[in-house]
Scaffold this motif. Sequence first.
Motif, PDB file in Angstrom:
ATOM      1  N   PRO A  12     -19.551 -19.683  37.486  1.00 14.31           N
ATOM      2  CA  PRO A  12     -18.351 -20.356  36.978  1.00 14.31           C
ATOM      3  C   PRO A  12     -18.335 -21.853  37.253  1.00 14.31           C
ATOM      4  N   SER A  13     -19.233 -22.334  38.106  1.00 12.93           N
ATOM      5  CA  SER A  13     -19.299 -23.770  38.384  1.00 12.93           C
ATOM      6  C   SER A  13     -19.879 -24.562  37.212  1.00 12.93           C
ATOM      7  N   ILE A  14     -20.477 -23.882  36.258  1.00 12.99           N
ATOM      8  CA  ILE A  14     -21.004 -24.531  35.055  1.00 12.99           C
ATOM      9  C   ILE A  14     -19.818 -24.888  34.159  1.00 12.99           C
ATOM     10  N   SER A  15     -19.803 -26.104  33.655  1.00 10.24           N
ATOM     11  CA  SER A  15     -18.707 -26.509  32.774  1.00 10.24           C
ATOM     12  C   SER A  15     -18.826 -25.785  31.432  1.00 10.24           C
ATOM     13  N   GLU A  16     -17.714 -25.654  30.743  1.00 13.05           N
ATOM     14  CA  GLU A  16     -17.746 -24.984  29.436  1.00 13.05           C
ATOM     15  C   GLU A  16     -18.645 -25.740  28.459  1.00 13.05           C
ATOM     16  N   ASP A  17     -18.737 -27.049  28.619  1.00 12.89           N
ATOM     17  CA  ASP A  17     -19.632 -27.843  27.773  1.00 12.89           C
ATOM     18  C   ASP A  17     -21.098 -27.504  28.050  1.00 12.89           C
ATOM     19  N   GLY A  18     -21.413 -27.119  29.288  1.00 10.37           N
ATOM     20  CA  GLY A  18     -22.776 -26.806  29.674  1.00 10.37           C
ATOM     21  C   GLY A  18     -23.222 -25.398  29.311  1.00 10.37           C
ATOM     22  N   LEU A  19     -22.290 -24.552  28.887  1.00 13.40           N
ATOM     23  CA  LEU A  19     -22.645 -23.166  28.551  1.00 13.40           C
ATOM     24  C   LEU A  19     -23.619 -23.088  27.376  1.00 13.40           C
ATOM     25  N   LYS A  25     -31.220 -22.254  26.728  1.00  9.23           N
ATOM     26  CA  LYS A  25     -32.379 -22.018  27.606  1.00  9.23           C
ATOM     27  C   LYS A  25     -32.794 -20.551  27.576  1.00  9.23           C
ATOM     28  N   ILE A  26     -31.812 -19.663  27.616  1.00 10.26           N
ATOM     29  CA  ILE A  26     -32.112 -18.226  27.596  1.00 10.26           C
ATOM     30  C   ILE A  26     -32.776 -17.852  26.272  1.00 10.26           C
ATOM     31  N   LYS A  27     -32.236 -18.361  25.184  1.00  9.94           N
ATOM     32  CA  LYS A  27     -32.826 -18.084  23.865  1.00  9.94           C
ATOM     33  C   LYS A  27     -34.244 -18.651  23.768  1.00  9.94           C
ATOM     34  N   ASP A  28     -34.466 -19.824  24.344  1.00 10.57           N
ATOM     35  CA  ASP A  28     -35.805 -20.428  24.343  1.00 10.57           C
ATOM     36  C   ASP A  28     -36.803 -19.578  25.134  1.00 10.57           C
ATOM     37  N   ASP A  85     -37.954 -11.830  34.284  1.00  2.33           N
ATOM     38  CA  ASP A  85     -38.256 -12.676  35.443  1.00  2.33           C
ATOM     39  C   ASP A  85     -37.846 -14.128  35.212  1.00  2.33           C
ATOM     40  N   ASP A  86     -38.099 -14.647  34.011  1.00  2.00           N
ATOM     41  CA  ASP A  86     -37.748 -16.035  33.708  1.00  2.00           C
ATOM     42  C   ASP A  86     -36.236 -16.260  33.748  1.00  2.00           C
ATOM     43  N   VAL A  87     -35.462 -15.302  33.238  1.00  2.00           N
ATOM     44  CA  VAL A  87     -34.004 -15.435  33.247  1.00  2.00           C
ATOM     45  C   VAL A  87     -33.481 -15.351  34.684  1.00  2.00           C
ATOM     46  N   LYS A  88     -34.039 -14.453  35.487  1.00  2.00           N
ATOM     47  CA  LYS A  88     -33.599 -14.319  36.880  1.00  2.00           C
ATOM     48  C   LYS A  88     -33.892 -15.574  37.699  1.00  2.00           C
ATOM     49  N   LYS A  89     -34.895 -16.337  37.306  1.00  2.00           N
ATOM     50  CA  LYS A  89     -35.243 -17.571  38.015  1.00  2.00           C
ATOM     51  C   LYS A  89     -34.301 -18.725  37.695  1.00  2.00           C
ATOM     52  N   MET A  90     -33.491 -18.586  36.665  1.00  2.00           N
ATOM     53  CA  MET A  90     -32.570 -19.653  36.284  1.00  2.00           C
ATOM     54  C   MET A  90     -31.468 -19.764  37.333  1.00  2.00           C
ATOM     55  N   ASN A  91     -31.282 -20.948  37.897  1.00  2.00           N
ATOM     56  CA  ASN A  91     -30.268 -21.153  38.934  1.00  2.00           C
ATOM     57  C   ASN A  91     -28.848 -20.907  38.436  1.00  2.00           C
ATOM     58  N   GLU A  92     -28.597 -21.148  37.171  1.00  2.00           N
ATOM     59  CA  GLU A  92     -27.250 -21.016  36.624  1.00  2.00           C
ATOM     60  C   GLU A  92     -26.839 -19.565  36.373  1.00  2.00           C
TER      61      GLU A  92
END
Length: 132
Positions: A12-19, A25-28, A85-92
Motif C-alpha cells: 500500500p506504500s506504492i502511490s496510485e500513480d505508481g500502480l 513490470k509484471i506484464k513485461d 520467481d521473477d514476480v516474487k523478487k519484485m520489492n513492490e
Amino acid sequence: MQVYELGYLVLPSISEDGLADITGKIKDLVAKEGGSIFAGEDPVKIDLAYTMVKTIGASRYVVNDAYIGWIKFESEPDTISAIRDDVKKMNEVLRSLVIKAPRESAFTFAQVRQKLEKKEEEVIAPTLDNDI
C-alpha cells in the motif's frame, strides 16, 4: 500452451500513480518468458483479512491493506517457475500466486463491487422509506 492466472498484492506504500508501472513490470516479466496476456484487472485497494509482513533489505513492512490485481495469460508450462520467481523478487509485490485457469473469466472484482453496491442500495432504500 496453457492458460494461467497470476494474482498479486502490491504494497500500500506504492502511490496510485505508481500502480500502472508495477502492473507494466509484471506484464513485461510474463512477455519476457513468451507469455501472451489476454485478460486482467487493474489493482484496487482492499483491506486484508490478516496482517502481512514483507522484509526488504533492512526495512520491514507490516500492512493491513494492499492493492490486489490479476492478469490472465497463455504460456508454455516450463516458463511458469521463472515467471513466478521473477514476480516474487519484485520489492513492490507483497504476495503473488500463479494457477492454471480456464480461458473465460467468470469473476472480476468490478462485478463483485457492483453487486455489493446494489445490495447496499437495496438495504438503505427501504430503511429510508420507513423513516419518512
